[in-house]
Design an enzyme around this catalytic site. Structure first.
Site, PDB file in Angstrom:
ATOM      1  N   ASP A 110       0.793  -1.246   0.000  1.00 33.54           N
ATOM      2  CA  ASP A 110       0.000   0.000   0.000  1.00 33.54           C
ATOM      3  C   ASP A 110       0.822   1.291   0.000  1.00 33.54           C
ATOM      4  O   ASP A 110       0.253   2.371   0.125  1.00 33.54           O
ATOM      5  CB  ASP A 110      -0.978   0.055   1.199  1.00 33.54           C
ATOM      6  N   LYS A 158       3.524   1.133  -4.868  1.00 27.90           N
ATOM      7  CA  LYS A 158       4.389   0.530  -5.890  1.00 27.90           C
ATOM      8  C   LYS A 158       3.690   0.423  -7.242  1.00 27.90           C
ATOM      9  O   LYS A 158       4.255   0.759  -8.275  1.00 27.90           O
ATOM     10  CB  LYS A 158       4.842  -0.876  -5.441  1.00 27.90           C
ATOM     11  N   THR A 159       2.446  -0.060  -7.207  1.00 33.37           N
ATOM     12  CA  THR A 159       1.722  -0.265  -8.465  1.00 33.37           C
ATOM     13  C   THR A 159       1.323   1.079  -9.083  1.00 33.37           C
ATOM     14  O   THR A 159       1.432   1.273 -10.295  1.00 33.37           O
ATOM     15  CB  THR A 159       0.487  -1.163  -8.227  1.00 33.37           C
ATOM     16  N   HIS A 212       3.209  -9.271  -0.851  1.00 33.01           N
ATOM     17  CA  HIS A 212       4.511  -9.399  -0.197  1.00 33.01           C
ATOM     18  C   HIS A 212       5.137 -10.766  -0.506  1.00 33.01           C
ATOM     19  O   HIS A 212       6.316 -10.859  -0.852  1.00 33.01           O
ATOM     20  CB  HIS A 212       4.311  -9.215   1.312  1.00 33.01           C
TER      21      HIS A 212
HETATM   22  P1  GDP Z   1       1.192  -1.053  -3.487  1.00 33.30           P
HETATM   23  O1  GDP Z   1       0.528  -2.056  -2.593  1.00 33.30           O
HETATM   24  O2  GDP Z   1       2.504  -0.621  -2.912  1.00 33.30           O
HETATM   25  O3  GDP Z   1       1.266  -1.471  -4.907  1.00 33.30           O
HETATM   26  O4  GDP Z   1       0.275   0.286  -3.408  1.00 33.30           O
HETATM   27  P2  GDP Z   1      -0.759   0.850  -4.480  1.00 33.30           P
HETATM   28  O5  GDP Z   1      -0.072   1.425  -5.656  1.00 33.30           O
HETATM   29  O6  GDP Z   1      -1.799  -0.173  -4.739  1.00 33.30           O
HETATM   30  O7  GDP Z   1      -1.354   2.061  -3.670  1.00 33.30           O
HETATM   31  C1  GDP Z   1      -2.035   1.857  -2.440  1.00 33.30           C
HETATM   32  C2  GDP Z   1      -3.031   2.971  -2.213  1.00 33.30           C
HETATM   33  O8  GDP Z   1      -2.316   4.193  -2.074  1.00 33.30           O
HETATM   34  C3  GDP Z   1      -3.982   3.160  -3.384  1.00 33.30           C
HETATM   35  O9  GDP Z   1      -5.257   3.456  -2.873  1.00 33.30           O
HETATM   36  C4  GDP Z   1      -3.418   4.345  -4.118  1.00 33.30           C
HETATM   37  O10 GDP Z   1      -4.393   5.087  -4.815  1.00 33.30           O
HETATM   38  C5  GDP Z   1      -2.826   5.151  -2.982  1.00 33.30           C
HETATM   39  N1  GDP Z   1      -1.728   6.031  -3.435  1.00 33.30           N
HETATM   40  C6  GDP Z   1      -0.682   5.678  -4.207  1.00 33.30           C
HETATM   41  N2  GDP Z   1       0.113   6.744  -4.434  1.00 33.30           N
HETATM   42  C7  GDP Z   1      -0.435   7.780  -3.771  1.00 33.30           C
HETATM   43  C8  GDP Z   1      -0.107   9.162  -3.619  1.00 33.30           C
HETATM   44  O11 GDP Z   1       0.906   9.651  -4.155  1.00 33.30           O
HETATM   45  N3  GDP Z   1      -0.930   9.904  -2.853  1.00 33.30           N
HETATM   46  C9  GDP Z   1      -2.034   9.403  -2.260  1.00 33.30           C
HETATM   47  N4  GDP Z   1      -2.768  10.218  -1.525  1.00 33.30           N
HETATM   48  N5  GDP Z   1      -2.380   8.120  -2.383  1.00 33.30           N
HETATM   49  C10 GDP Z   1      -1.608   7.316  -3.134  1.00 33.30           C
HETATM   50 MG    MG Z   2       0.734  -3.250  -5.774  1.00 37.13          MG
END
Ligand code: GDP
Ligand code: MG
Length: 384
Positions: free
Chosen positions: A10, A13-14, A73
């Site tokens: 979260d 990354k994606t 993970h």
């Molecule tokens: P991952 O699990 O690392 O791949 O995380 P995701 O890319 O799925 O992002 C997790 C959540 O964080 C999602 O709801 C995204 O929309 C949110 N998110 C990602 N980047 C940002 C950002 O720069 N700002 C905010 N406010 N939310 C973000």
């Molecule tokens: Mg992801």
């Protein structure tokens, strides 16, 4: 080169992966791949293990990148241990709102262990932070943490921005501009991997023949490097280590002067008896590798759904280890003798081989019991 986004769940990354493709698509260096396409990555199987991983590609003015992003993970753990998609460098994503978290640390450790030398940090979600001191703190903590895992904490580029802003095409100061900076930092800071042809010669021995009137021929597929007829080579592993001359190179029954990475070759060895060369040894540029009996490894234990064991194992367990063409028995030892490894676990342990095998940090192997692959692993430290 191959890179990937790593970091705590979260942290973005994606979103960042999608944002990079979007920003580079505008410059003609990528095809925009949206978040949903990346996140429903197809399942792949590597060494019996199920991994979900998305691969995207993009280009800067100087480089072509293959980029991997995993949904969970466990997928990162498996991917990094099996090398399903090798990472030559990585972008570690950390959310400014949380700072470093357990998976941030675990991914850093694994990156170090599988041989990733350099990283770039992206501090994400800065749109959520109004206090600049907060950002400074995350920056400082990340530099500290990088140092803890033997990365260059002082000089590693840290970019702060918002992947979501970039993806949604708003706030370019923290959005698209920061993505451009990030990609530039990757170009500048991450080192290109050596190409296979530039590495020292390595031929894992698959089979050995004796040809009357000519001598002993070892066959196999050249893994890396180049060898020319007449050069000195070393035969190494399974208790042997000696030098000889490569007096002939054969490919498809033709005599050639040179063989390179990817070629299937027969290596004619001067003055060597058939019994001296065995499947499981390697023929290498002299001195370029060591034969090892004891090493530390990080392993992933397959679940029963992946064809692995149903039950845990303990210190003293002796499966077969397969590395390149070598197949030797190994005794596994935990630091803590009371420890158990359950199917699905990712553990570090010591491997004691029955017979020495040419290997190095980053070498990958599987562990089998009967006809079952029970674990896959990567060498993280050699002992002798
Ligand atoms: P991952 O699990 O690392 O791949 O995380 P995701 O890319 O799925 O992002 C997790 C959540 O964080 C999602 O709801 C995204 O929309 C949110 N998110 C990602 N980047 C940002 C950002 O720069 N700002 C905010 N406010 N939310 C973000
Ligand atoms: Mg992801």
């Amino acid at each position: 080169m191959n890179i990937g986004t790593i970091g705590h769940v979260d942290h973005g990354k994606t979103t960042l992966t999608a944002a990079i493709t979007k920003c580079l698509a505008e410059k003609g260096g990528a095809q925009f791949t949206d978040y949903n396409m990346i996140d429903k990555a197809p399942e792949e199987r590597a060494r019996g293990i199920t991994i979900n991983a998305a691969h995207v590609e993009y280009e800067t003015e100087t480089r072509h990148y293959g980029h991997i992003d995993c949904p969970g993970h466990a997928d990162y753990i498996k991917n990094m241990i099996t090398g399903a998609a090798q990472m030559d460098g990585a972008i570690i994503v950390v959310s400014a709102t949380d700072g470093q978290m357990p998976q941030t640390r675990e991914h850093l450790l694994l990156a170090r262990q599988v041989g990733v030398k350099k990283l770039v940090v992206f501090i994400n979600k800065v749109d959520q932070i109004s206090d600049p001191e907060m950002l400074e703190l995350v920056d400082m903590e990340m530099r500290d943490l990088l140092g803890t895992y033997n990365f260059d904490g002082e000089n590693t580029p840290i970019i702060m921005g918002s992947a979501l802003a970039a993806l949604e095409g708003r706030d370019p100061e923290i959005g698209s501009k920061k993505i451009v900076e990030l990609v530039q930092a990757c170009d500048d800071w991450l080192d290109l991997p050596l190409r296979d042809l530039e590495k020292p010669f390595l031929l894992p021995v698959e089979d050995v023949f004796s040809i009357s009137g000519r001598g002993t021929v070892a066959t196999g597929r050249v893994e890396r490097g180049v060898a020319s007829k007449g050069t000195e080579v070393e035969v190494l592993g399974l208790g042997e280590s000696f030098k000889t001359t490569l007096t002939g190179i054969e490919m498809f029954h033709k005599e050639l002067d040179r063989a390179e990475a990817g070629d299937n070759m027969g290596a004619l060895l001067r003055g060597v008896k058939r019994e001296q060369v065995k499947r499981g040894q390697v023929i290498i540029a002299p001195g370029s590798m060591k034969a090892v009996k004891v090493f530390k490894a990080q392993i992933y234990v397959l679940t029963k759904d992946e064809g692995g064991r149903y039950t845990p194992f303990t210190s003293g367990y002796k499966p077969q280890l397969f590395l390149r063409t070598a197949d030797v028995s190994v005794e596994l030892k935990f630091d803590d003798p009371a420890k158990m490894a359950m199917p699905g676990d990712n553990v570090e342990l010591e491997c004691n081989l029955h017979s020495s095998v040419a290997l190095e940090v980053g070498s990958r192997f599987t562990l089998r019991e009967g006809h079952k692959t029970i674990a896959t692993g990567v060498v993280v430290e050699t002992k002798e």
